[in-house]
Scaffold this motif. Structure first.
Motif, PDB file in Angstrom:
ATOM      1  N   PRO A 134      -5.583 -22.937  -2.229  1.00  0.00           N
ATOM      2  CA  PRO A 134      -4.289 -23.161  -2.893  1.00  0.00           C
ATOM      3  C   PRO A 134      -4.323 -24.439  -3.732  1.00  0.00           C
ATOM      4  O   PRO A 134      -4.835 -25.473  -3.307  1.00  0.00           O
ATOM      5  N   GLY A 135      -3.789 -24.353  -4.949  1.00  0.00           N
ATOM      6  CA  GLY A 135      -3.799 -25.506  -5.839  1.00  0.00           C
ATOM      7  C   GLY A 135      -5.141 -25.804  -6.460  1.00  0.00           C
ATOM      8  O   GLY A 135      -5.347 -26.890  -7.021  1.00  0.00           O
ATOM      9  N   ALA A 136      -6.054 -24.846  -6.402  1.00  0.00           N
ATOM     10  CA  ALA A 136      -7.411 -25.076  -6.916  1.00  0.00           C
ATOM     11  C   ALA A 136      -7.392 -25.356  -8.413  1.00  0.00           C
ATOM     12  O   ALA A 136      -6.557 -24.838  -9.167  1.00  0.00           O
ATOM     13  N   VAL A 137      -8.331 -26.176  -8.843  1.00  0.00           N
ATOM     14  CA  VAL A 137      -8.551 -26.449 -10.261  1.00  0.00           C
ATOM     15  C   VAL A 137      -9.682 -25.547 -10.734  1.00  0.00           C
ATOM     16  O   VAL A 137     -10.778 -25.547 -10.166  1.00  0.00           O
ATOM     17  N   TYR A 138      -9.416 -24.769 -11.763  1.00  0.00           N
ATOM     18  CA  TYR A 138     -10.422 -23.839 -12.283  1.00  0.00           C
ATOM     19  C   TYR A 138     -11.332 -24.561 -13.260  1.00  0.00           C
ATOM     20  O   TYR A 138     -10.873 -25.364 -14.075  1.00  0.00           O
ATOM     21  N   PRO A 139     -12.627 -24.298 -13.186  1.00  0.00           N
ATOM     22  CA  PRO A 139     -13.578 -25.068 -14.003  1.00  0.00           C
ATOM     23  C   PRO A 139     -13.468 -24.741 -15.494  1.00  0.00           C
ATOM     24  O   PRO A 139     -13.089 -23.636 -15.884  1.00  0.00           O
ATOM     25  N   ARG A 140     -13.833 -25.725 -16.279  1.00  0.00           N
ATOM     26  CA  ARG A 140     -13.802 -25.569 -17.733  1.00  0.00           C
ATOM     27  C   ARG A 140     -15.149 -25.016 -18.209  1.00  0.00           C
ATOM     28  O   ARG A 140     -15.966 -25.704 -18.824  1.00  0.00           O
ATOM     29  N   VAL A 141     -15.386 -23.740 -17.898  1.00  0.00           N
ATOM     30  CA  VAL A 141     -16.593 -23.033 -18.339  1.00  0.00           C
ATOM     31  C   VAL A 141     -16.156 -21.784 -19.084  1.00  0.00           C
ATOM     32  O   VAL A 141     -15.038 -21.290 -18.881  1.00  0.00           O
ATOM     33  N   PRO A 142     -17.008 -21.242 -19.959  1.00  0.00           N
ATOM     34  CA  PRO A 142     -16.623 -20.026 -20.688  1.00  0.00           C
ATOM     35  C   PRO A 142     -16.412 -18.854 -19.740  1.00  0.00           C
ATOM     36  O   PRO A 142     -17.206 -18.630 -18.815  1.00  0.00           O
ATOM     37  N   VAL A 143     -15.343 -18.112 -19.976  1.00  0.00           N
ATOM     38  CA  VAL A 143     -15.008 -16.950 -19.156  1.00  0.00           C
ATOM     39  C   VAL A 143     -14.629 -15.798 -20.076  1.00  0.00           C
ATOM     40  O   VAL A 143     -13.821 -15.959 -20.997  1.00  0.00           O
ATOM     41  N   LEU A 144     -15.218 -14.640 -19.832  1.00  0.00           N
ATOM     42  CA  LEU A 144     -14.803 -13.402 -20.495  1.00  0.00           C
ATOM     43  C   LEU A 144     -14.409 -12.414 -19.420  1.00  0.00           C
ATOM     44  O   LEU A 144     -15.158 -12.197 -18.465  1.00  0.00           O
ATOM     45  N   ALA A 145     -13.224 -11.820 -19.566  1.00  0.00           N
ATOM     46  CA  ALA A 145     -12.736 -10.819 -18.614  1.00  0.00           C
ATOM     47  C   ALA A 145     -12.385  -9.546 -19.373  1.00  0.00           C
ATOM     48  O   ALA A 145     -11.796  -9.592 -20.452  1.00  0.00           O
ATOM     49  N   LEU A 146     -12.760  -8.403 -18.795  1.00  0.00           N
ATOM     50  CA  LEU A 146     -12.442  -7.097 -19.352  1.00  0.00           C
ATOM     51  C   LEU A 146     -11.584  -6.328 -18.363  1.00  0.00           C
ATOM     52  O   LEU A 146     -11.834  -6.364 -17.148  1.00  0.00           O
ATOM     53  N   GLY A 147     -10.576  -5.628 -18.876  1.00  0.00           N
ATOM     54  CA  GLY A 147      -9.725  -4.812 -18.014  1.00  0.00           C
ATOM     55  C   GLY A 147      -9.256  -3.575 -18.740  1.00  0.00           C
ATOM     56  O   GLY A 147      -8.835  -3.645 -19.903  1.00  0.00           O
ATOM     57  N   GLY A 148      -9.329  -2.424 -18.064  1.00  0.00           N
ATOM     58  CA  GLY A 148      -8.940  -1.166 -18.673  1.00  0.00           C
ATOM     59  C   GLY A 148      -7.457  -0.876 -18.507  1.00  0.00           C
ATOM     60  O   GLY A 148      -6.818  -1.298 -17.538  1.00  0.00           O
ATOM     61  N   ASP A 149      -6.903  -0.115 -19.453  1.00  0.00           N
ATOM     62  CA  ASP A 149      -5.493   0.283 -19.397  1.00  0.00           C
ATOM     63  C   ASP A 149      -5.155   1.002 -18.093  1.00  0.00           C
ATOM     64  O   ASP A 149      -4.045   0.880 -17.586  1.00  0.00           O
ATOM     65  N   ARG A 206      -6.178 -16.445 -17.528  1.00  0.00           N
ATOM     66  CA  ARG A 206      -5.676 -17.670 -18.167  1.00  0.00           C
ATOM     67  C   ARG A 206      -5.759 -18.899 -17.263  1.00  0.00           C
ATOM     68  O   ARG A 206      -5.616 -20.030 -17.742  1.00  0.00           O
ATOM     69  N   ARG A 207      -6.014 -18.702 -15.970  1.00  0.00           N
ATOM     70  CA  ARG A 207      -6.185 -19.871 -15.102  1.00  0.00           C
ATOM     71  C   ARG A 207      -7.438 -20.658 -15.463  1.00  0.00           C
ATOM     72  O   ARG A 207      -7.525 -21.857 -15.183  1.00  0.00           O
ATOM     73  N   PHE A 208      -8.396 -19.982 -16.048  1.00  0.00           N
ATOM     74  CA  PHE A 208      -9.595 -20.658 -16.518  1.00  0.00           C
ATOM     75  C   PHE A 208      -9.284 -21.272 -17.888  1.00  0.00           C
ATOM     76  O   PHE A 208      -8.842 -20.560 -18.797  1.00  0.00           O
ATOM     77  N   PRO A 209      -9.497 -22.564 -18.087  1.00  0.00           N
ATOM     78  CA  PRO A 209      -9.091 -23.218 -19.340  1.00  0.00           C
ATOM     79  C   PRO A 209      -9.779 -22.677 -20.584  1.00  0.00           C
ATOM     80  O   PRO A 209      -9.192 -22.693 -21.673  1.00  0.00           O
ATOM     81  N   VAL A 210     -11.024 -22.201 -20.451  1.00  0.00           N
ATOM     82  CA  VAL A 210     -11.765 -21.687 -21.614  1.00  0.00           C
ATOM     83  C   VAL A 210     -12.057 -20.212 -21.352  1.00  0.00           C
ATOM     84  O   VAL A 210     -13.126 -19.853 -20.856  1.00  0.00           O
ATOM     85  N   SER A 211     -11.106 -19.364 -21.662  1.00  0.00           N
ATOM     86  CA  SER A 211     -11.247 -17.963 -21.262  1.00  0.00           C
ATOM     87  C   SER A 211     -10.690 -17.023 -22.313  1.00  0.00           C
ATOM     88  O   SER A 211      -9.820 -17.391 -23.110  1.00  0.00           O
ATOM     89  N   VAL A 212     -11.195 -15.792 -22.283  1.00  0.00           N
ATOM     90  CA  VAL A 212     -10.720 -14.708 -23.129  1.00  0.00           C
ATOM     91  C   VAL A 212     -10.563 -13.475 -22.262  1.00  0.00           C
ATOM     92  O   VAL A 212     -11.485 -13.106 -21.517  1.00  0.00           O
ATOM     93  N   PHE A 213      -9.396 -12.849 -22.338  1.00  0.00           N
ATOM     94  CA  PHE A 213      -9.214 -11.543 -21.711  1.00  0.00           C
ATOM     95  C   PHE A 213      -9.199 -10.493 -22.795  1.00  0.00           C
ATOM     96  O   PHE A 213      -8.508 -10.632 -23.806  1.00  0.00           O
ATOM     97  N   SER A 214      -9.943  -9.417 -22.587  1.00  0.00           N
ATOM     98  CA  SER A 214     -10.013  -8.334 -23.564  1.00  0.00           C
ATOM     99  C   SER A 214      -9.635  -7.015 -22.915  1.00  0.00           C
ATOM    100  O   SER A 214     -10.236  -6.617 -21.907  1.00  0.00           O
ATOM    101  N   ARG A 215      -8.643  -6.371 -23.478  1.00  0.00           N
ATOM    102  CA  ARG A 215      -8.176  -5.077 -22.980  1.00  0.00           C
ATOM    103  C   ARG A 215      -9.090  -3.965 -23.473  1.00  0.00           C
ATOM    104  O   ARG A 215      -9.416  -3.892 -24.656  1.00  0.00           O
TER     105      ARG A 215
END
Length: 574
Positions: free
Chosen positions: A344-359, A373-382
């Motif tokens: 709880p209250g964890a700090v997420y690291p500032r590393v590149p993140v790519l996430a994919l999720g299907g409809d 979005r909890r990861f500071p350097v991240s992209v979510f792609s639908r």
């Protein structure tokens, strides 16, 4: 490894792992991929599929796969006779395993993973998590942030503010609108999809249909990721409410034939241990089983999480407590230790993140994006129209897999996420009972009557082709099936994949009831052809058709011949 990482003197357990060095040993490694295929299930059997998915990434990257404790070859948890449908069996398993079972959890498993990393002398890893592997990835990222280079997430398992899994309890009815929204024909249906299926559920409660049980309808809403179901379910619900039960009964027959996951087996103890300890449920973690059951039933009654279905709609007469989700299993599994996967209250690291999720994943794209979005350097792609696990799906989603490979090879190379689209259909709006109800073709070289005949014939073969969508067809289907309103379909090579063309033979097949179609259709990927004889009130017609199948378009371009005369036309999705 220590059983309890907070007590170095605790019992020792064995943790298995696989280490695959990079193929190009002439140069230093570009990095190490720490991969987990999800489940929670044994990870080592998935090494071949992971190496296939990663492909050329492993030319320069080493691969590390650590079997989570309690599973497979890592000090497995075993309960002979374990039956997930029996609460007393689950409780007896927990008693058999004893208090040590409270340490077979994600927080302890990622400590094992990091210990293997350290033992191998690997300074940092890129964590590639699929499904439940994304939970391990979140736990590793927040507990060992200085050991990460990047994170690749495929089909996120969400966690809440308390650090536990918060996957919602619900039916898949909310996805009916996702299937319908892109389709002009489906959008023309009256009312919202959720309202239509709620009306149908009420109707079936009052007028039970032995060929369309409410549990079957519930299974259909949970299988909208199958293109055939996504394409047809909204229109089939509307047809049933309009007095035509055949389309929906046909879908129910298919889904009722689906093989069910085994609910009995000694090795399922490991799955229960993780799922129950890593998740938040509508009952207190320290409550006794009877109190948990009361709280869960109260949640079902007051919150209606399976809306428009009730528990009574879905409950099978063969079991007092049927499984609607792991919350029903976890009623009988003690979780005395505080063990949130993410602190709880964890700090997420500032590393590149790519996430994919299907409809059509169990986690909505909005829920997955919020976790990303909890990861500071991240992209979510639908992944449009995508299901679960697009980077490892069969057949391969080339876009999702390519994006995963490119990101792991160089996480800093791309400024944005991929735009992957798995849509192979536009959802139907109707099931015409007669040729007169079929929207006519629009084009050149056709008489007024032929416009209807061509459109009805194309609808018939497109309906047959939908049974063998190359993206994701129900693998349990038979080689022969009845036509919607009569006749017989025969499929040769029903995979639609690498096995080559699918050949569909039609014998007196009736999609519209007053038009019989005979002949053969061939599907070679998206290239489709058919040689047909169609017979109706206006006589017989010899047709040759050519069109692109499995394209998400509101109008289908078709060409060919009618009685040897060439034509070109477009046919609207009905």
């Amino acid at each position: 490894m220590p059983l309890d990482w907070s007590d170095p003197a605790s019992e020792r357990i064995t943790v298995a792992f696989a280490w695959l060095p990079r193929k190009d040993a002439s140069r230093p490694a570009a990095g190490t991929v720490l991969a987990n295929p999800g489940g929670p299930a044994p990870a080592l059997p998935a090494v071949p599929s992971l190496t296939e998915a990663l492909g050329p990434v492993l030319d320069r990257h080493d691969l590390l796969v650590v079997e989570p404790r309690g599973l497979g070859r890592s000090s497995p948890l075993l309960c002979p006779g374990l039956d997930l449908e029996r609460q007393e069996s689950v409780s007896a398993c927990a008693a058999h395993l004893g208090p040590r079972v409270r340490f077979f959890t994600a927080d302890q498993a990622v400590a094992d993973m990091d210990a293997v990393r350290a033992a191998l002398g690997v300074p940092k890893v890129t964590f590639y998590g699929i499904s439940y592997g994304t939970l391990f990835a979140q736990a590793y990222a927040t507990r060992h942030p200085d050991r990460l280079s990047a994170v690749m997430l495929d089909s996120i398992v969400p966690t809440g503010p308390d650090g536990y899994v918060t996957k919602p309890i619900r039916s898949g009815a909310h996805l009916l609108d996702v299937a319908c929204a892109p389709s002009r024909a489906c959008r023309r249906l009256p009312g919202a999809p959720a309202d239509a299926i709620a009306r149908l559920v009420r109707h079936l409660r009052e007028h039970p249909d032995p060929r369309l049980r409410l549990p079957s309808l519930g299974h259909l809403t949970n299988n909208l990721y199958l293109p055939m179901v996504g394409r047809e379910l909204n229109a089939a619900v509307a047809a049933y409410l309009g007095g035509d039960p055949l389309p929906l009964r046909r879908l129910a027959r298919v889904i009722d034939a689906a093989p069910r996951a085994p609910l009995r087996g000694a090795e399922l103890a490991g799955l229960i241990s993780y799922t129950c300890a890593d998740s938040a449920f509508p009952f207190e973690r320290g409550a006794a089983p009877d109190e948990r059951r009361r709280r869960l039933e109260r949640h079902y009654d007051t919150e209606r999480p399976f809306s428009p279905f009730t528990v009574a709609d879905l409950r099978a007469s063969s079991s007092q407590w049927p499984i609607f989700g792991m919350q029903d299993v976890c009623v009988g599994w003690p979780t005395p230790r505080s063990s949130p996967p993410v602190p709880p209250g964890a700090v997420y690291p500032r590393v590149p993140v790519l996430a994919l999720g299907g409809d059509f994943d169990g986690t909505t794209t909005a829920e997955a994006a919020a976790v990303t979005r909890r990861f500071p350097v991240s992209v979510f792609s639908r992944v449009r129209a995508g299901g679960h696990g697009p980077t490892v799906s069969t057949p391969v989603n080339a876009c999702a897999r390519g994006a995963m490979r490119a990101f792991i090879a160089d996480p800093y190379a791309s400024g944005g996420g991929p735009r992957c689209d798995e849509a192979t259909y536009r959802a139907l709006g109707s099931f015409p009972r007669t040729v007169a109800q079929v929207p006519p073709a629009d084009g050149t070289g056709l008489t007024g009557e032929e416009r209807k005949v061509v459109a009805a014939a194309l609808a018939t073969v497109a309906d047959a082709a939908a049974r063998r969508d190359p993206l994701r067809s129900p693998y349990w289907q038979e080689a022969t099936e009845a036509g919607l309103r009569g006749g017989l379909l025969t499929f040769a090579d029903g995979t639609g994949g690498a096995g080559g063309a699918v050949v569909i033979t039609l014998r007196d097949v009736r999609f519209a009831g007053d038009l019989a179609v005979d002949g053969e259709a061939r599907l070679n990927g998206g290239d489709a052809t058919a040689r047909l004889t169609v017979t109706g009130a206006g006589g017989s017609h010899a047709l040759e058709l050519r069109w692109e199948a499995f394209r998400a378009r509101d109008d289908i371009a078709v060409s060919g011949t009618v009685a040897g005369r060439p034509f070109t036309a477009t046919v609207p999705v009905h």
